[in-house]
Design a protein around this motif. Structure first.
Motif, PDB file in Angstrom:
ATOM      1  N   GLY A  26       0.786  -1.221   0.000  1.00 33.16           N
ATOM      2  CA  GLY A  26       0.000   0.000   0.000  1.00 33.16           C
ATOM      3  C   GLY A  26       0.816   1.267   0.000  1.00 33.16           C
ATOM      4  N   SER A  27       2.117   1.183  -0.158  1.00 32.32           N
ATOM      5  CA  SER A  27       2.947   2.374  -0.120  1.00 32.32           C
ATOM      6  C   SER A  27       3.150   2.978  -1.509  1.00 32.32           C
ATOM      7  CB  SER A  27       4.305   2.071   0.503  1.00 32.32           C
ATOM      8  OG  SER A  27       5.008   1.166  -0.316  1.00 32.32           O
ATOM      9  N   LYS A  28       2.628   2.338  -2.533  1.00 28.48           N
ATOM     10  CA  LYS A  28       2.793   2.852  -3.884  1.00 28.48           C
ATOM     11  C   LYS A  28       1.835   4.021  -4.090  1.00 28.48           C
ATOM     12  CE  LYS A  28       3.338   1.243  -8.543  1.00 28.48           C
ATOM     13  NZ  LYS A  28       3.319   0.105  -9.444  1.00 28.48           N
ATOM     14  N   GLU A  29       2.384   5.120  -4.518  1.00 30.24           N
ATOM     15  CA  GLU A  29       1.558   6.302  -4.725  1.00 30.24           C
ATOM     16  C   GLU A  29       1.132   6.368  -6.183  1.00 30.24           C
ATOM     17  OE1 GLU A  29       3.447   9.783  -3.287  1.00 30.24           O
ATOM     18  OE2 GLU A  29       3.976   8.851  -1.394  1.00 30.24           O
ATOM     19  N   TYR A  30      -0.129   6.608  -6.400  1.00 32.50           N
ATOM     20  CA  TYR A  30      -0.682   6.655  -7.736  1.00 32.50           C
ATOM     21  C   TYR A  30      -0.966   8.087  -8.152  1.00 32.50           C
ATOM     22  CZ  TYR A  30      -1.415   1.650  -7.359  1.00 32.50           C
ATOM     23  OH  TYR A  30      -1.232   0.314  -7.212  1.00 32.50           O
ATOM     24  N   VAL A  31      -0.830   8.358  -9.449  1.00 33.28           N
ATOM     25  CA  VAL A  31      -1.244   9.631 -10.029  1.00 33.28           C
ATOM     26  C   VAL A  31      -2.539   9.351 -10.770  1.00 33.28           C
ATOM     27  CG1 VAL A  31      -0.677  11.433 -11.675  1.00 33.28           C
ATOM     28  CG2 VAL A  31       1.105  10.465 -10.241  1.00 33.28           C
ATOM     29  N   GLY A  49      -2.417  13.692  -7.334  1.00 31.33           N
ATOM     30  CA  GLY A  49      -1.559  12.676  -6.754  1.00 31.33           C
ATOM     31  C   GLY A  49      -0.088  12.851  -7.080  1.00 31.33           C
ATOM     32  N   LEU A  50       0.275  13.966  -7.712  1.00 26.66           N
ATOM     33  CA  LEU A  50       1.690  14.213  -7.965  1.00 26.66           C
ATOM     34  C   LEU A  50       2.383  14.528  -6.641  1.00 26.66           C
ATOM     35  CD1 LEU A  50       1.433  16.488 -11.130  1.00 26.66           C
ATOM     36  CD2 LEU A  50       2.130  14.107 -11.047  1.00 26.66           C
ATOM     37  N   LYS A  51       3.662  14.282  -6.569  1.00 29.36           N
ATOM     38  CA  LYS A  51       4.409  14.557  -5.341  1.00 29.36           C
ATOM     39  C   LYS A  51       4.431  16.055  -5.083  1.00 29.36           C
ATOM     40  CE  LYS A  51       7.337  10.514  -5.706  1.00 29.36           C
ATOM     41  NZ  LYS A  51       8.689   9.998  -5.851  1.00 29.36           N
ATOM     42  N   LEU A  79      -8.099  16.788  -1.456  1.00 26.73           N
ATOM     43  CA  LEU A  79      -7.196  16.173  -2.419  1.00 26.73           C
ATOM     44  C   LEU A  79      -5.873  16.907  -2.584  1.00 26.73           C
ATOM     45  CD1 LEU A  79      -9.884  15.488  -5.157  1.00 26.73           C
ATOM     46  CD2 LEU A  79      -9.080  13.927  -3.393  1.00 26.73           C
ATOM     47  N   GLY A  80      -5.754  18.084  -2.041  1.00 26.79           N
ATOM     48  CA  GLY A  80      -4.539  18.876  -2.229  1.00 26.79           C
ATOM     49  C   GLY A  80      -4.600  19.622  -3.549  1.00 26.79           C
ATOM     50  N   LYS A  81      -3.449  19.786  -4.191  1.00 28.16           N
ATOM     51  CA  LYS A  81      -3.406  20.502  -5.464  1.00 28.16           C
ATOM     52  C   LYS A  81      -3.828  19.567  -6.599  1.00 28.16           C
ATOM     53  CE  LYS A  81       0.031  23.997  -4.418  1.00 28.16           C
ATOM     54  NZ  LYS A  81       1.300  24.594  -4.830  1.00 28.16           N
ATOM     55  N   VAL A  82      -4.689  20.092  -7.477  1.00 25.82           N
ATOM     56  CA  VAL A  82      -5.197  19.336  -8.612  1.00 25.82           C
ATOM     57  C   VAL A  82      -4.989  20.183  -9.855  1.00 25.82           C
ATOM     58  CG1 VAL A  82      -7.229  18.255  -9.647  1.00 25.82           C
ATOM     59  CG2 VAL A  82      -6.921  18.194  -7.187  1.00 25.82           C
ATOM     60  N   ILE A  83      -4.420  19.587 -10.900  1.00 25.67           N
ATOM     61  CA  ILE A  83      -4.251  20.274 -12.187  1.00 25.67           C
ATOM     62  C   ILE A  83      -5.479  19.992 -13.032  1.00 25.67           C
ATOM     63  CG2 ILE A  83      -2.908  20.386 -14.309  1.00 25.67           C
ATOM     64  CD1 ILE A  83      -0.442  19.643 -12.701  1.00 25.67           C
ATOM     65  N   GLN A  84      -6.093  21.058 -13.560  1.00 24.27           N
ATOM     66  CA  GLN A  84      -7.244  20.918 -14.451  1.00 24.27           C
ATOM     67  C   GLN A  84      -6.871  21.430 -15.831  1.00 24.27           C
ATOM     68  OE1 GLN A  84     -10.492  23.083 -12.735  1.00 24.27           O
ATOM     69  NE2 GLN A  84     -11.106  21.379 -11.433  1.00 24.27           N
ATOM     70  N   LEU A  85      -7.187  20.632 -16.848  1.00 24.85           N
ATOM     71  CA  LEU A  85      -6.940  21.009 -18.237  1.00 24.85           C
ATOM     72  C   LEU A  85      -8.240  20.937 -19.020  1.00 24.85           C
ATOM     73  CD1 LEU A  85      -3.719  18.901 -18.854  1.00 24.85           C
ATOM     74  CD2 LEU A  85      -3.821  21.367 -18.580  1.00 24.85           C
TER      75      LEU A  85
END
Length: 105
Positions: A26-31, A49-51, A79-85
């Protein structure tokens, strides 16, 4: 009478591996790259989900220049920062993030 060797099974904990401190379960971080449908044919592509060590604004600037679309960085409380395009850029964003080595496959 003969002695019978009986072993009583101990309780099995299915989550013991996940609770272990040295475990990598469960330590794998997903984008997450998702699409949100707006009205009609309009849609938004979201990247989360970016670092935190990456500069979201620089990544956004390169994404906008590469795909000729507009976008923004939104601060979400959960969710923290989210990039929207703008538009459906899922495949473009995934190949871009892999090429510039922001995420590993």
């Amino acid at each position: 009478m003969s002695e019978i060797d009986i072993q009583i099974p101990t309780a099995f904990d299915p989550f013991a591996e996940a609770n272990a401190e040295n475990s990598c379960a469960g330590s794998k971080e997903y984008v997450h790259i998702r699409i949100q449908q707006r009205n009609g044919r309009k849609s938004l592509t979201t990247v989360q989900g970016l670092k935190k060590e990456f500069s979201y604004n620089k990544i956004l600037k390169d994404l906008k220049k590469e795909f000729c679309c507009n976008g923004t960085v939104v601060q979400d409380p959960e969710l923290g920062k989210v990039i929207q395009l703008q538009g459906d850029q899922r495949k473009n964003v995934s190949t871009f993030l892999i090429q510039v080595m922001i995420v590993n496959t």
